[in-house]
Design a protein around this motif. Structure first.
Motif, PDB file in Angstrom:
ATOM      1  N   HIS A  21       0.971  -1.258  -0.031  1.00 57.12           N
ATOM      2  CA  HIS A  21      -0.061  -0.016  -0.105  1.00 57.12           C
ATOM      3  C   HIS A  21       0.940   1.158  -0.047  1.00 57.12           C
TER       4      HIS A  21
ATOM      5  N   LEU B  57      -0.459   6.036  12.101  1.00 51.55           N
ATOM      6  CA  LEU B  57      -0.971   4.796  11.341  1.00 51.55           C
ATOM      7  C   LEU B  57      -0.165   3.712  11.577  1.00 51.55           C
TER       8      LEU B  57
ATOM      9  N   ILE C  19      -1.053   0.797  14.302  1.00 51.33           N
ATOM     10  CA  ILE C  19      -2.071   0.034  13.718  1.00 51.33           C
ATOM     11  C   ILE C  19      -1.750  -1.558  13.498  1.00 51.33           C
TER      12      ILE C  19
ATOM     13  N   CYS D 127      -0.696  -3.985  10.123  1.00 53.58           N
ATOM     14  CA  CYS D 127       0.275  -3.706   9.337  1.00 53.58           C
ATOM     15  C   CYS D 127       1.470  -4.805   9.501  1.00 53.58           C
TER      16      CYS D 127
ATOM     17  N   TYR E  37      -7.003  -2.290   8.816  1.00 51.37           N
ATOM     18  CA  TYR E  37      -6.418  -1.324   8.876  1.00 51.37           C
ATOM     19  C   TYR E  37      -7.057   0.063   8.715  1.00 51.37           C
ATOM     20  N   LYS E  38      -7.962  -0.013   7.526  1.00 49.11           N
ATOM     21  CA  LYS E  38      -8.598   1.156   7.205  1.00 49.11           C
ATOM     22  C   LYS E  38      -9.707   1.440   7.965  1.00 49.11           C
TER      23      LYS E  38
ATOM     24  N   HIS F 231      -9.798   0.878  11.420  1.00 47.44           N
ATOM     25  CA  HIS F 231      -9.312   1.090  12.765  1.00 47.44           C
ATOM     26  C   HIS F 231      -9.492   2.730  13.118  1.00 47.44           C
TER      27      HIS F 231
ATOM     28  N   TYR G  92      -6.941   5.151  12.051  1.00 47.44           N
ATOM     29  CA  TYR G  92      -7.039   5.639  10.777  1.00 47.44           C
ATOM     30  C   TYR G  92      -7.849   7.041  10.347  1.00 47.44           C
ATOM     31  N   GLN G  93      -9.144   6.893  11.073  1.00 47.12           N
ATOM     32  CA  GLN G  93      -9.786   7.859  10.946  1.00 47.12           C
ATOM     33  C   GLN G  93      -9.297   9.215  11.512  1.00 47.12           C
TER      34      GLN G  93
ATOM     35  N   SER H 290      -6.178   9.903  11.806  1.00 45.31           N
ATOM     36  CA  SER H 290      -4.982  10.187  10.930  1.00 45.31           C
ATOM     37  C   SER H 290      -5.795  11.032   9.664  1.00 45.31           C
ATOM     38  N   ILE H 291      -6.943  10.661   9.320  1.00 40.57           N
ATOM     39  CA  ILE H 291      -7.380  11.248   8.144  1.00 40.57           C
ATOM     40  C   ILE H 291      -8.145  12.784   8.639  1.00 40.57           C
TER      41      ILE H 291
END
Length: 96
Positions: A4, A26, A29, A32, A68-69, A71, A74-75, A77-78
């Motif tokens: 990725h 990230l 998490i 990974c 991962y996405k 988690h 992840y939110q 981080s976004i």
């Protein structure tokens, strides 16, 4: 294995440390197999876009990438990176 890779540019170069910090969470998490955030040092003379930061991660399978996405980090981080970034391009590929 799924690799990725995500490329980022900053709206304002002074925000690069904050963007990097938001991306580095990230790596916490657990899904990974491998995770890195790196600064791009290459100027691509054939492109109009100069990438600032690169995220590289490896996942055992699609289920791990999906977890991962999903988690909460992840939110998080976004939420911290999206307002500061200009461009984001992601690619996933599998390898034997």
């Amino acid at each position: 294995m799924i690799r990725h890779i995500v490329f980022f540019t900053a709206k304002n170069k002074t925000d690069l440390p904050r963007i990097r910090e938001g991306l580095e969470i990230l790596g916490q998490i657990e899904h990974c197999a491998h995770f890195e955030v790196g600064t791009n040092h290459h100027i691509d003379k054939l492109s109009e876009i100069d990438v600032d930061l690169v995220v590289y991660a490896e996942f055992a399978n699609k289920a791990a990438l999906d977890a991962y996405k999903a988690h909460p980090l992840y939110q998080k981080s976004i939420a911290s990176v999206r307002p500061l970034r200009d461009m984001r391009v992601a690619a996933d590929f599998t390898s034997a």
